[in-house]
Design a protein around this motif. Structure first.
Motif, mmCIF file in Angstrom:
data_model
loop_
_atom_site.group_PDB
_atom_site.id
_atom_site.type_symbol
_atom_site.label_atom_id
_atom_site.label_comp_id
_atom_site.label_asym_id
_atom_site.label_seq_id
_atom_site.Cartn_x
_atom_site.Cartn_y
_atom_site.Cartn_z
ATOM 1 N N GLY A 1 -6.044 -22.621 -4.013
ATOM 2 C CA GLY A 1 -7.224 -23.453 -3.855
ATOM 3 C C GLY A 1 -7.848 -23.888 -5.164
ATOM 4 N N PHE A 2 -7.173 -23.649 -6.302
ATOM 5 C CA PHE A 2 -7.678 -24.055 -7.607
ATOM 6 C C PHE A 2 -7.212 -25.467 -7.939
ATOM 7 C CE2 PHE A 2 -7.012 -19.330 -8.683
ATOM 8 C CZ PHE A 2 -8.256 -18.987 -8.183
ATOM 9 N N GLU A 3 -7.987 -26.157 -8.763
ATOM 10 C CA GLU A 3 -7.533 -27.440 -9.300
ATOM 11 C C GLU A 3 -6.293 -27.170 -10.152
ATOM 12 O OE1 GLU A 3 -6.476 -30.307 -11.765
ATOM 13 O OE2 GLU A 3 -7.768 -28.810 -12.753
ATOM 14 N N ALA A 4 -5.236 -27.970 -9.971
ATOM 15 C CA ALA A 4 -3.913 -27.638 -10.491
ATOM 16 C C ALA A 4 -3.839 -27.578 -12.015
ATOM 17 C CB ALA A 4 -2.881 -28.633 -9.958
ATOM 18 N N THR A 5 -4.494 -28.506 -12.714
ATOM 19 C CA THR A 5 -4.430 -28.510 -14.175
ATOM 20 C C THR A 5 -5.128 -27.282 -14.743
ATOM 21 O OG1 THR A 5 -4.446 -30.926 -14.151
ATOM 22 C CG2 THR A 5 -4.935 -29.853 -16.249
ATOM 23 N N PHE A 6 -6.300 -26.972 -14.247
ATOM 24 C CA PHE A 6 -7.050 -25.799 -14.692
ATOM 25 C C PHE A 6 -6.258 -24.523 -14.417
ATOM 26 C CE2 PHE A 6 -10.381 -22.543 -13.708
ATOM 27 C CZ PHE A 6 -10.965 -22.470 -14.963
ATOM 28 N N ALA A 7 -5.623 -24.455 -13.245
ATOM 29 C CA ALA A 7 -4.857 -23.271 -12.873
ATOM 30 C C ALA A 7 -3.645 -23.079 -13.774
ATOM 31 C CB ALA A 7 -4.420 -23.362 -11.417
ATOM 32 N N THR A 8 -2.878 -24.148 -13.964
ATOM 33 C CA THR A 8 -1.630 -24.051 -14.721
ATOM 34 C C THR A 8 -1.871 -23.895 -16.220
ATOM 35 O OG1 THR A 8 -0.564 -25.452 -13.063
ATOM 36 C CG2 THR A 8 0.574 -25.185 -15.174
ATOM 37 N N ASN A 9 -2.795 -24.686 -16.753
ATOM 38 C CA ASN A 9 -2.998 -24.726 -18.200
ATOM 39 C C ASN A 9 -3.882 -23.600 -18.722
ATOM 40 O OD1 ASN A 9 -1.590 -27.068 -17.794
ATOM 41 N ND2 ASN A 9 -3.037 -28.409 -18.830
ATOM 42 N N HIS A 10 -4.788 -23.098 -17.878
ATOM 43 C CA HIS A 10 -5.700 -22.047 -18.360
ATOM 44 C C HIS A 10 -5.581 -20.727 -17.610
ATOM 45 C CE1 HIS A 10 -9.111 -19.738 -19.648
ATOM 46 N NE2 HIS A 10 -9.640 -19.791 -18.428
ATOM 47 N N LEU A 11 -5.727 -20.758 -16.281
ATOM 48 C CA LEU A 11 -5.744 -19.497 -15.547
ATOM 49 C C LEU A 11 -4.408 -18.759 -15.639
ATOM 50 C CD1 LEU A 11 -7.752 -20.402 -12.314
ATOM 51 C CD2 LEU A 11 -8.562 -19.177 -14.347
ATOM 52 N N ALA A 12 -3.292 -19.481 -15.624
ATOM 53 C CA ALA A 12 -1.983 -18.835 -15.703
ATOM 54 C C ALA A 12 -1.800 -18.073 -17.021
ATOM 55 C CB ALA A 12 -0.866 -19.856 -15.504
ATOM 56 N N PRO A 13 -2.036 -18.704 -18.185
ATOM 57 C CA PRO A 13 -1.907 -17.920 -19.421
ATOM 58 C C PRO A 13 -2.930 -16.800 -19.544
ATOM 59 C CG PRO A 13 -2.663 -20.162 -19.895
ATOM 60 C CD PRO A 13 -2.206 -20.139 -18.464
ATOM 61 N N PHE A 14 -4.129 -17.023 -19.022
ATOM 62 C CA PHE A 14 -5.142 -15.966 -19.023
ATOM 63 C C PHE A 14 -4.622 -14.750 -18.268
ATOM 64 C CE2 PHE A 14 -8.600 -13.681 -17.011
ATOM 65 C CZ PHE A 14 -9.514 -13.511 -18.037
ATOM 66 N N LEU A 15 -4.113 -14.968 -17.059
ATOM 67 C CA LEU A 15 -3.641 -13.861 -16.234
ATOM 68 C C LEU A 15 -2.377 -13.237 -16.799
ATOM 69 C CD1 LEU A 15 -3.792 -12.141 -13.690
ATOM 70 C CD2 LEU A 15 -2.620 -13.988 -12.440
ATOM 71 N N LEU A 16 -1.410 -14.050 -17.200
ATOM 72 C CA LEU A 16 -0.150 -13.522 -17.723
ATOM 73 C C LEU A 16 -0.387 -12.664 -18.959
ATOM 74 C CD1 LEU A 16 2.935 -13.437 -17.496
ATOM 75 C CD2 LEU A 16 3.008 -15.499 -18.932
ATOM 76 N N THR A 17 -1.228 -13.130 -19.849
ATOM 77 C CA THR A 17 -1.536 -12.359 -21.060
ATOM 78 C C THR A 17 -2.144 -11.013 -20.688
ATOM 79 O OG1 THR A 17 -1.895 -14.404 -22.300
ATOM 80 C CG2 THR A 17 -2.774 -12.374 -23.255
ATOM 81 N N HIS A 18 -3.088 -11.020 -19.760
ATOM 82 C CA HIS A 18 -3.721 -9.778 -19.329
ATOM 83 C C HIS A 18 -2.691 -8.799 -18.762
ATOM 84 C CE1 HIS A 18 -6.584 -7.019 -17.436
ATOM 85 N NE2 HIS A 18 -5.806 -7.076 -16.373
ATOM 86 N N LEU A 19 -1.784 -9.305 -17.930
ATOM 87 C CA LEU A 19 -0.822 -8.443 -17.259
ATOM 88 C C LEU A 19 0.214 -7.844 -18.214
ATOM 89 C CD1 LEU A 19 -0.189 -10.610 -14.068
ATOM 90 C CD2 LEU A 19 -1.551 -8.506 -14.223
ATOM 91 N N LEU A 20 0.400 -8.477 -19.369
ATOM 92 C CA LEU A 20 1.400 -8.002 -20.334
ATOM 93 C C LEU A 20 0.771 -7.414 -21.598
ATOM 94 C CD1 LEU A 20 3.994 -10.913 -20.035
ATOM 95 C CD2 LEU A 20 4.105 -8.648 -18.976
ATOM 96 N N LEU A 21 -0.534 -7.299 -21.595
ATOM 97 C CA LEU A 21 -1.235 -6.905 -22.820
ATOM 98 C C LEU A 21 -0.865 -5.497 -23.283
ATOM 99 C CD1 LEU A 21 -3.110 -8.214 -24.813
ATOM 100 C CD2 LEU A 21 -5.058 -7.335 -23.515
ATOM 101 N N ASP A 22 -0.658 -4.578 -22.351
ATOM 102 C CA ASP A 22 -0.304 -3.223 -22.777
ATOM 103 C C ASP A 22 1.064 -3.185 -23.456
ATOM 104 O OD1 ASP A 22 0.914 -3.804 -20.328
ATOM 105 O OD2 ASP A 22 1.027 -1.694 -19.752
ATOM 106 N N LEU A 23 2.008 -4.023 -22.993
ATOM 107 C CA LEU A 23 3.308 -4.106 -23.660
ATOM 108 C C LEU A 23 3.164 -4.693 -25.055
ATOM 109 C CD1 LEU A 23 5.963 -5.340 -21.045
ATOM 110 C CD2 LEU A 23 5.683 -3.060 -22.022
ATOM 111 N N LEU A 24 2.334 -5.712 -25.186
ATOM 112 C CA LEU A 24 2.084 -6.311 -26.504
ATOM 113 C C LEU A 24 1.486 -5.274 -27.451
ATOM 114 C CD1 LEU A 24 0.694 -9.679 -25.164
ATOM 115 C CD2 LEU A 24 2.580 -9.537 -26.810
#
Length: 286
Positions: free
Chosen positions: A109-132
């Motif tokens: 239900g998110f606007e597609a550009t905001f979701a893909t360009n911002h929310l996706a990297p925000f979430l992916l970074t968070h989920l992998l932060l402990d490995l980093l």
């Protein structure tokens, strides 16, 4: 003569890696000895990217993961898939991005550009932060754009429901990339992880060709004057690998040099507010 940077034993995860600057960055990091993990949505294009890296780099260590970055469930699956294969992450290059003419909504239900360009990297970074953090010194590189200078984060209309202009919404998502970078850098202070944002330049790739409006004509008419994908990838490669930027964090780079982004992109109050709102939308603990 400067010694060649080597990334032997390093693992680099690159979104939007099936073409353009993502693919060229993958080739360059592969030449340095890194294992490059290419994220793509289309199986055919993703496999073609693997072959392109192997053709360009003898003995390349290259892997692929599939994900639709407009879907937060798919982003979570991507992180889980990566963790199932790798125990370290040295470079996360959030490169994927899009621009679309008409407002579209995602499965969430998110606007597609905001979701893909911002929310996706925000979430992916968070989920992998402990490995980093465990792999440090490591780096998060966020591909933004100088288009951010015409963007404006409207916290009362983050999903662009009141009005929609494709380029303005894209520019705002690129502004969000820099605000995210600044807020993340503050949280990473004292760790072995750095994060920086990059404007790759105006690059002659397939980007923007899916649009039908004014921006598509700009892309077509300006193509002869644009950078090649190889040229556009240089700063992403630099931030992902160069010893010169080791320890540098929270900055904005153009042509491998630090530059000041817009005043709006330096607004730490907005950066914190956007962080909290993004965390709420993606289900991340602030």
């Amino acid at each position: 003569m400067r010694a060649e940077t080597r990334l032997d034993g390093k693992v680099c995860l690159i979104t939007g890696a099936t073409g353009g600057i993502g693919l060229e960055t993958a080739k360059a990091l592969g030449r340095m000895g890194a294992t490059v993990v290419l994220v793509g949505r289309d199986p055919g294009r993703t496999q073609a990217a693997v072959e392109a890296v192997k053709q360009a780099v003898a003995g390349a260590q290259v892997d692929t993961l599939r994900a639709d970055l407009s879907s937060m469930q798919s982003v979570r699956a991507l992180a889980a898939d990566f963790r199932s294969r790798y125990s370290r992450l040295d470079v996360l290059l959030n490169n994927a991005g899009l621009i679309i003419d008409r407002r579209q909504t995602t499965v969430d239900g998110f606007e597609a550009t905001f979701a893909t360009n911002h929310l996706a990297p925000f979430l992916l970074t968070h989920l992998l932060l402990d490995l980093l953090e465990a792999s440090g010194p490591s780096r998060v590189v966020n591909v933004s754009s100088d288009a951010h200078r015409v963007g404006k984060v409207d916290f009362d209309d983050l999903q662009s429901e009141r009005s929609y202009d494709g380029f303005r919404v894209y520019a705002t998502s690129k502004l969000a990339n820099i605000l995210f970078t600044r807020a993340l850098a503050k949280r990473l202070a004292g760790t072995a992880v750095t994060t920086n944002a990059v404007h790759p330049g105006v690059v002659r790739t397939g980007f923007g060709h899916n649009t039908q409006g004014f921006f598509r004509w700009i892309v077509k008419l300006g193509a002869p004057f644009m950078l090649s994908a190889e040229g556009g990838a240089r700063t992403s490669i630099y931030l992902s690998s160069s010893p010169e930027v080791e320890g540098v964090s929270g900055q904005y780079f153009i042509r491998r040099r630090q530059r000041k982004p817009s005043a709006a992109a330096q607004d730490d109050v907005s950066a914190e507010r956007l962080w909290l709102e993004s965390a709420r939308l993606t289900g991340v603990t602030p």
